[in-house]
Design a protein around this motif. Structure first.
Motif, PDB file in Angstrom:
ATOM      1  N   TYR A   1       0.844  -1.190   0.000  1.00 45.21           N
ATOM      2  CA  TYR A   1       0.000   0.000   0.000  1.00 45.21           C
ATOM      3  C   TYR A   1       0.877   1.236   0.000  1.00 45.21           C
ATOM      4  O   TYR A   1       1.769   1.385   0.843  1.00 45.21           O
ATOM      5  N   THR A   2       0.630   2.107  -0.953  1.00 48.17           N
ATOM      6  CA  THR A   2       1.255   3.425  -1.005  1.00 48.17           C
ATOM      7  C   THR A   2       0.151   4.436  -1.252  1.00 48.17           C
ATOM      8  O   THR A   2      -0.607   4.296  -2.219  1.00 48.17           O
ATOM      9  N   PRO A   3       0.005   5.438  -0.401  1.00 43.95           N
ATOM     10  CA  PRO A   3      -1.080   6.403  -0.609  1.00 43.95           C
ATOM     11  C   PRO A   3      -0.856   7.226  -1.869  1.00 43.95           C
ATOM     12  O   PRO A   3       0.288   7.401  -2.314  1.00 43.95           O
ATOM     13  N   PRO A   4      -1.920   7.724  -2.461  1.00 40.11           N
ATOM     14  CA  PRO A   4      -1.762   8.591  -3.633  1.00 40.11           C
ATOM     15  C   PRO A   4      -1.059   9.888  -3.257  1.00 40.11           C
ATOM     16  O   PRO A   4      -1.154  10.360  -2.123  1.00 40.11           O
ATOM     17  N   SER A   5      -0.368  10.461  -4.224  1.00 36.38           N
ATOM     18  CA  SER A   5       0.318  11.736  -4.008  1.00 36.38           C
ATOM     19  C   SER A   5      -0.700  12.874  -3.946  1.00 36.38           C
ATOM     20  O   SER A   5      -1.882  12.700  -4.256  1.00 36.38           O
ATOM     21  N   ASP A   6      -0.223  14.051  -3.572  1.00 34.03           N
ATOM     22  CA  ASP A   6      -1.098  15.223  -3.542  1.00 34.03           C
ATOM     23  C   ASP A   6      -1.726  15.468  -4.916  1.00 34.03           C
ATOM     24  O   ASP A   6      -2.924  15.767  -5.026  1.00 34.03           O
ATOM     25  N   THR A   7      -0.909  15.344  -5.965  1.00 37.55           N
ATOM     26  CA  THR A   7      -1.406  15.569  -7.325  1.00 37.55           C
ATOM     27  C   THR A   7      -2.444  14.521  -7.705  1.00 37.55           C
ATOM     28  O   THR A   7      -3.484  14.841  -8.303  1.00 37.55           O
ATOM     29  N   GLN A   8      -2.176  13.272  -7.357  1.00 40.08           N
ATOM     30  CA  GLN A   8      -3.131  12.203  -7.665  1.00 40.08           C
ATOM     31  C   GLN A   8      -4.437  12.388  -6.905  1.00 40.08           C
ATOM     32  O   GLN A   8      -5.522  12.179  -7.459  1.00 40.08           O
ATOM     33  N   ARG A   9      -4.352  12.812  -5.658  1.00 41.36           N
ATOM     34  CA  ARG A   9      -5.580  13.039  -4.886  1.00 41.36           C
ATOM     35  C   ARG A   9      -6.385  14.200  -5.464  1.00 41.36           C
ATOM     36  O   ARG A   9      -7.621  14.162  -5.481  1.00 41.36           O
ATOM     37  N   ALA A  10      -5.695  15.209  -5.953  1.00 41.19           N
ATOM     38  CA  ALA A  10      -6.402  16.338  -6.559  1.00 41.19           C
ATOM     39  C   ALA A  10      -7.144  15.893  -7.817  1.00 41.19           C
ATOM     40  O   ALA A  10      -8.300  16.290  -8.050  1.00 41.19           O
ATOM     41  N   LYS A  11      -6.493  15.061  -8.636  1.00 34.84           N
ATOM     42  CA  LYS A  11      -7.148  14.531  -9.834  1.00 34.84           C
ATOM     43  C   LYS A  11      -8.331  13.641  -9.453  1.00 34.84           C
ATOM     44  O   LYS A  11      -9.394  13.684 -10.088  1.00 34.84           O
ATOM     45  N   LEU A  12      -8.133  12.826  -8.426  1.00 31.60           N
ATOM     46  CA  LEU A  12      -9.205  11.947  -7.970  1.00 31.60           C
ATOM     47  C   LEU A  12     -10.395  12.766  -7.491  1.00 31.60           C
ATOM     48  O   LEU A  12     -11.548  12.469  -7.836  1.00 31.60           O
ATOM     49  N   ALA A  13     -10.133  13.789  -6.699  1.00 36.14           N
ATOM     50  CA  ALA A  13     -11.218  14.629  -6.190  1.00 36.14           C
ATOM     51  C   ALA A  13     -12.002  15.256  -7.334  1.00 36.14           C
ATOM     52  O   ALA A  13     -13.246  15.256  -7.335  1.00 36.14           O
ATOM     53  N   GLU A  14     -11.285  15.765  -8.326  1.00 35.23           N
ATOM     54  CA  GLU A  14     -11.965  16.404  -9.451  1.00 35.23           C
ATOM     55  C   GLU A  14     -12.753  15.380 -10.259  1.00 35.23           C
ATOM     56  O   GLU A  14     -13.890  15.638 -10.681  1.00 35.23           O
ATOM     57  N   GLY A  15     -12.154  14.197 -10.459  1.00 32.96           N
ATOM     58  CA  GLY A  15     -12.835  13.162 -11.227  1.00 32.96           C
ATOM     59  C   GLY A  15     -14.084  12.647 -10.530  1.00 32.96           C
ATOM     60  O   GLY A  15     -15.145  12.498 -11.150  1.00 32.96           O
ATOM     61  N   VAL A  16     -13.974  12.381  -9.235  1.00 36.46           N
ATOM     62  CA  VAL A  16     -15.138  11.930  -8.472  1.00 36.46           C
ATOM     63  C   VAL A  16     -16.207  13.017  -8.465  1.00 36.46           C
ATOM     64  O   VAL A  16     -17.403  12.746  -8.638  1.00 36.46           O
ATOM     65  N   GLY A  17     -15.776  14.253  -8.291  1.00 36.77           N
ATOM     66  CA  GLY A  17     -16.728  15.357  -8.300  1.00 36.77           C
ATOM     67  C   GLY A  17     -17.488  15.448  -9.610  1.00 36.77           C
ATOM     68  O   GLY A  17     -18.712  15.664  -9.623  1.00 36.77           O
ATOM     69  N   ARG A  18     -16.773  15.275 -10.717  1.00 37.09           N
ATOM     70  CA  ARG A  18     -17.433  15.315 -12.030  1.00 37.09           C
ATOM     71  C   ARG A  18     -18.453  14.182 -12.164  1.00 37.09           C
ATOM     72  O   ARG A  18     -19.555  14.381 -12.689  1.00 37.09           O
ATOM     73  N   LEU A  19     -18.090  12.992 -11.694  1.00 33.22           N
ATOM     74  CA  LEU A  19     -19.026  11.872 -11.778  1.00 33.22           C
ATOM     75  C   LEU A  19     -20.252  12.137 -10.911  1.00 33.22           C
ATOM     76  O   LEU A  19     -21.391  11.898 -11.338  1.00 33.22           O
ATOM     77  N   LEU A  20     -20.037  12.638  -9.705  1.00 34.45           N
ATOM     78  CA  LEU A  20     -21.163  12.942  -8.822  1.00 34.45           C
ATOM     79  C   LEU A  20     -22.069  14.010  -9.424  1.00 34.45           C
ATOM     80  O   LEU A  20     -23.284  14.012  -9.178  1.00 34.45           O
ATOM     81  N   ASP A  21     -21.481  14.896 -10.216  1.00 35.16           N
ATOM     82  CA  ASP A  21     -22.259  15.969 -10.838  1.00 35.16           C
ATOM     83  C   ASP A  21     -22.833  15.571 -12.194  1.00 35.16           C
ATOM     84  O   ASP A  21     -23.426  16.398 -12.890  1.00 35.16           O
ATOM     85  N   GLY A  22     -22.619  14.303 -12.592  1.00 37.39           N
ATOM     86  CA  GLY A  22     -23.266  13.788 -13.792  1.00 37.39           C
ATOM     87  C   GLY A  22     -22.455  13.819 -15.065  1.00 37.39           C
ATOM     88  O   GLY A  22     -22.981  13.486 -16.135  1.00 37.39           O
ATOM     89  N   ASP A  23     -21.167  14.171 -14.991  1.00 39.87           N
ATOM     90  CA  ASP A  23     -20.334  14.248 -16.195  1.00 39.87           C
ATOM     91  C   ASP A  23     -19.335  13.095 -16.196  1.00 39.87           C
ATOM     92  O   ASP A  23     -18.161  13.263 -15.858  1.00 39.87           O
ATOM     93  N   ALA A  24     -19.803  11.909 -16.577  1.00 43.12           N
ATOM     94  CA  ALA A  24     -18.954  10.717 -16.546  1.00 43.12           C
ATOM     95  C   ALA A  24     -17.823  10.795 -17.563  1.00 43.12           C
ATOM     96  O   ALA A  24     -16.726  10.272 -17.326  1.00 43.12           O
ATOM     97  N   THR A  25     -18.055  11.439 -18.694  1.00 44.67           N
ATOM     98  CA  THR A  25     -17.025  11.533 -19.729  1.00 44.67           C
ATOM     99  C   THR A  25     -15.827  12.332 -19.231  1.00 44.67           C
ATOM    100  O   THR A  25     -14.671  11.910 -19.373  1.00 44.67           O
ATOM    101  N   LYS A  26     -16.087  13.488 -18.637  1.00 48.14           N
ATOM    102  CA  LYS A  26     -15.004  14.303 -18.090  1.00 48.14           C
ATOM    103  C   LYS A  26     -14.342  13.587 -16.919  1.00 48.14           C
ATOM    104  O   LYS A  26     -13.112  13.633 -16.762  1.00 48.14           O
TER     105      LYS A  26
END
Length: 270
Positions: A21-46
Motif C-alpha cells: 500500500y502506497t497512498p496517492p500523491s497530492d497531485t493524484q488526490r487532486a485529480k481523484l477529487a476532481e474526477g469523483v466530483g465530475r461523476l457525482l455531478d453527472g459528467d462521466a465523460t469528463k
C-alpha cells in the motif's frame, strides 16, 4: 451483468496485513477529487478523462441479483492504484447516502455489511478502502485516521455535496464493551434525530447500544479523520462500531443490518 456482491468480496478477499500500500500523491488526490466530483455531478465523460491518467476507470455495472445499475471507480489494472480502494454509486436513483468501509477484512464482515446496505437500499453509494489497515508502512493504510488517502478524498467529495454517511467498524467483544453496538457522530459529538432512531431500532431488537452523544462510550470515533472533516463541513456522519455477533453470521447481524437500512432509508426519504 455481474454479481456485484461477489465482485466486491472477491476484491477484498485478497487483502493481507503484510500487503502493499502506497497512498496517492497530492497531485493524484487532486485529480481523484476532481474526477469523483465530475461523476457525482453527472459528467462521466469528463470524470473518465481525469481519472485515467492516475490509473483509474469508470465502469457501468448491472447487478444480476437486483437488476440495479452501478457506476464503479476502480483501478484500470493491477498496481499501486489497485490498493487505493473503490467507489460504487447507484446509477438508477439520485444519491442520498453513503456507506463507508475503512477497514475491510481487518474489521471482519464490515465489507459484507456495506455491500448489503448498497444492494438493499436505493440511492446509495459504497466507499471501500483498498487494503488491509495494517498494509504498507506503519499506519499508512489506516484510512479512518488519515487524510492522505483515496478513501478520505472520496468521502470529502460526498460531504461537499451534503451526502450523509455511515461509517462501519467492528470491535472485539471485551469485558469493558458490554454492547453489540457503539454509535456516535464522531468528532461533532452531537445528537441527530436519525442516530437516536437508529439506537432505538437496535435496542427494540434486543441489541445493547452505547450512545456516544449521551453516554461515556469506548470507540466513539472522535479522532476519525472523516468525522473531523464532516464536523468542519457540517455534514452528517454516523460512526458505527459493531461487536462480532452483530456482523456476518452473528446472531444479531440481521437486526443490525435492518436498523442500518432504516437509517439510510430515512436519508433517502429526506
Amino acid at each position: 451483468m455481474v454479481d456485484l456482491r461477489s465482485r466486491i468480496l472477491s476484491y477484498t478477499a485478497e487483502f493481507q496485513p503484510d500487503g502493499d500500500y502506497t497512498p496517492p500523491s497530492d497531485t493524484q488526490r487532486a485529480k481523484l477529487a476532481e474526477g469523483v466530483g465530475r461523476l457525482l455531478d453527472g459528467d462521466a465523460t469528463k470524470a473518465e478523462r481525469l481519472l485515467a491518467p492516475i490509473g483509474l476507470k469508470i465502469t457501468r455495472l448491472t447487478d444480476t441479483a437486483s437488476g440495479r445499475r452501478y457506476d464503479e471507480i476502480a483501478a484500470r489494472k493491477p498496481g499501486e492504484a489497485e490498493h487505493w480502494g473503490r467507489l460504487y454509486l447507484n446509477a438508477d436513483a439520485a444519491l442520498h447516502w453513503s456507506a463507508q468501509v475503512p477497514h475491510p477484512v481487518a474489521d471482519q464482515d464490515t465489507e459484507l455489511l456495506g455491500v448489503q446496505l448498497l444492494e438493499g437500499n436505493p440511492g446509495g453509494s459504497l466507499v471501500l478502502a483498498g487494503a488491509h489497515r495494517r498494509a504498507g508502512q506503519e499506519d499508512a493504510a489506516d484510512v479512518a485516521r488519515r487524510g492522505d488517502s483515496a478513501f478520505h478524498t472520496i468521502v470529502t467529495e460526498l460531504q461537499k455535496r451534503d451526502v450523509p454517511g455511515v461509517q462501519l467498524h467492528g470491535f472485539a467483544k471485551d469485558s469493558d464493551r458490554p454492547y453489540e453496538a457503539v454509535l456516535s457522530t464522531g468528532a461533532a459529538q452531537r445528537v441527530l434525530t436519525e442516530t437516536s432512531a437508529l439506537a432505538d431500532a437496535m435496542e427494540a431488537d434486543g441489541l445493547r447500544v452505547c450512545r456516544g452523544w449521551s453516554d461515556r462510550c469506548p470507540l466513539e470515533g472522535v479522532t476519525n479523520a472523516q468525522g473531523k472533516e464532516a464536523q468542519r463541513r457540517h455534514a452528517k456522519f454516523v460512526h458505527v462500531e459493531l461487536a462480532p455477533r452483530a456482523r456476518g453470521n452473528g446472531r444479531d447481524a440481521d437486526e443490525a443490518e435492518k436498523a442500518l437500512s432504516g437509517l439510510v432509508t430515512s436519508w433517502a426519504d429526506d
